[in-house]
Every structure is written in structure tokens, then in C-alpha cells.
Design a protein around this motif. Structure first.
Motif, PDB file in Angstrom:
ATOM      1  N   ARG A  15       0.833  -1.214   0.000  1.00  0.00           N
ATOM      2  CA  ARG A  15       0.000   0.000   0.000  1.00  0.00           C
ATOM      3  C   ARG A  15       0.864   1.259   0.000  1.00  0.00           C
ATOM      4  O   ARG A  15       0.608   2.194  -0.746  1.00  0.00           O
ATOM      5  CB  ARG A  15      -0.928  -0.035   1.217  1.00  0.00           C
ATOM      6  CG  ARG A  15      -1.721   1.217   1.462  1.00  0.00           C
ATOM      7  CD  ARG A  15      -3.048   1.167   0.721  1.00  0.00           C
ATOM      8  NE  ARG A  15      -3.785   2.384   0.909  1.00  0.00           N
ATOM      9  CZ  ARG A  15      -4.986   2.452   1.475  1.00  0.00           C
ATOM     10  NH1 ARG A  15      -5.574   1.358   1.893  1.00  0.00           N
ATOM     11  NH2 ARG A  15      -5.590   3.600   1.586  1.00  0.00           N
ATOM     12  N   ASP A  18       2.476   1.724  -3.406  1.00  0.00           N
ATOM     13  CA  ASP A  18       1.506   2.209  -4.384  1.00  0.00           C
ATOM     14  C   ASP A  18       1.130   3.667  -4.128  1.00  0.00           C
ATOM     15  O   ASP A  18       0.952   4.435  -5.073  1.00  0.00           O
ATOM     16  CB  ASP A  18       0.273   1.319  -4.412  1.00  0.00           C
ATOM     17  CG  ASP A  18       0.526   0.014  -5.145  1.00  0.00           C
ATOM     18  OD1 ASP A  18       1.511  -0.074  -5.914  1.00  0.00           O
ATOM     19  OD2 ASP A  18      -0.259  -0.932  -4.959  1.00  0.00           O
ATOM     20  N   ASP A  19       1.010   4.053  -2.857  1.00  0.00           N
ATOM     21  CA  ASP A  19       0.721   5.456  -2.545  1.00  0.00           C
ATOM     22  C   ASP A  19       1.837   6.365  -3.052  1.00  0.00           C
ATOM     23  O   ASP A  19       1.581   7.417  -3.641  1.00  0.00           O
ATOM     24  CB  ASP A  19       0.547   5.660  -1.039  1.00  0.00           C
ATOM     25  CG  ASP A  19      -0.748   5.083  -0.489  1.00  0.00           C
ATOM     26  OD1 ASP A  19      -1.630   4.684  -1.283  1.00  0.00           O
ATOM     27  OD2 ASP A  19      -0.866   5.017   0.757  1.00  0.00           O
ATOM     28  N   GLU A  23       1.719   9.313  -5.980  1.00  0.00           N
ATOM     29  CA  GLU A  23       2.151  10.691  -5.722  1.00  0.00           C
ATOM     30  C   GLU A  23       3.127  11.173  -6.792  1.00  0.00           C
ATOM     31  O   GLU A  23       3.064  12.320  -7.229  1.00  0.00           O
ATOM     32  CB  GLU A  23       2.776  10.820  -4.331  1.00  0.00           C
ATOM     33  CG  GLU A  23       1.777  10.717  -3.198  1.00  0.00           C
ATOM     34  CD  GLU A  23       0.642  11.736  -3.299  1.00  0.00           C
ATOM     35  OE1 GLU A  23       0.930  12.926  -3.530  1.00  0.00           O
ATOM     36  OE2 GLU A  23      -0.520  11.330  -3.149  1.00  0.00           O
TER      37      GLU A  23
END
Length: 165
Positions: A15, A18-19, A23
């Protein structure tokens, strides 16, 4: 409390990666082709170049280190500096598409290994997938910060509203 806050280590690492990847992509949102290529610092760093470089980084860590493919086989340079330089035919859309594609490939590759899986890096030696994830979190987020600052500078210098993507 949301389930991702208490998820297993692997799910949380995925997670966060992927964040960070998202960005990075968002820093190019709304930039013109010229803005995305403009150099504001003495180094080769540009918003487009940062995403291009992170595409290289993904390929190195997942395809070269984890899968054992060679740089030559993948058409990757031996040096890092050229990875910051967009090709003449690159566009914001094409660089984003390439980055998103390689991130998808990285996810699929990583899924076949557990976090304790060991691989060998030519400079660092033996390391595990957990270390690769942590290294990528550091590198992606550092470059996302660079790209965000460059974006702000570009928009401000062009008299455009500076909004966080």
C-alpha cells in the motif's frame, strides 16, 4: 479504524509503495510538455526526468535484482545519470504510461516472493525483498518530494495557481 492500518506487513508495504507511486505520477498532472522537461536546478533533474528515473529504478530492483535479468537484456544503462534524461520522443503521457506499466510488472514479480526472499545486488550484496521494499519507499518518496517542489516552482514561475495535485 480502517483495515489497511492493521493489515499484515506485506499488505502495508504494498500500500505504501503504491501510494508513493501515485504521488509521483500526480506531480506531472496538468504540467505542459515544456514544463515537465524544464530544468530549474543544475542537475539533470526535471519532473519528467524523475518519473523516467523511477521507471529505471523499478526495473533494476524487480527485474534485474529479483528476476536476475541483465541491464543489457532490458536495454538499461550502466550509469544512473542517463536515466534522468527524457528521450526526444517522450511525452508526459508516454512516461506516465511506461511508469505505470513497470509498476504493474513490479507488483506481479514481487507477488511471487516472500519478504524474506534473498537476492543479490551487484553493489550491496545479499539483501531481501523486505529491504528492497523499504529502499524503494525511501527513493520513491524522496523523488516525489523533489518533483512536488519542482512542480510548485514551475507553476509559480509561469504565473499559474500552485495547487497540490
Amino acid at each position: 479504524m480502517a483495515s489497511h492500518l492493521t493489515a499484515a506487513e506485506r499488505a502495508q508495504l504494498d500500500r505504501f509503495l503504491d501510494d508513493g507511486r501515485l504521488e509521483v505520477v500526480k506531480t506531472l498532472a496538468g504540467l505542459s510538455e515544456e514544463q515537465a522537461r524544464r530544468r530549474l536546478v543544475p542537475s539533470l533533474t526535471t519532473p519528467l526526468g524523475l518519473v523516467k528515473h523511477l521507471t529505471f529504478v523499478e526495473r533494476i530492483w524487480f527485474q534485474v535484482v529479483l528476476l536476475g535479468r541483465t541491464r543489457a537484456e532490458l536495454g538499461l544503462p550502466e550509469e544512473v545519470d542517463p536515466t534522468f534524461v527524457p528521450d526526444p520522443g517522450d511525452t508526459v503521457a508516454s512516461v506516465i504510461a511506461d511508469y505505470e506499466q513497470v509498476c504493474t510488472e513490479s507488483r506481479l514479480i514481487a507477488a511471487d516472493f516472500d519478504l524474506d526472499h534473498e537476492a543479490v545486488h551487484r553493489r550491496f550484496g545479499t539483501l531481501n525483498l523486505r529491504w528492497i521494499y523499504l529502499h524503494l519507499l525511501r527513493e520513491i518518496n524522496r523523488h516525489a518530494g523533489h518533483a512536488d517542489i519542482l512542480r510548485e516552482q514551475l507553476l509559480a514561475s509561469d504565473g499559474e495557481p500552485v495547487e497540490t495535485p
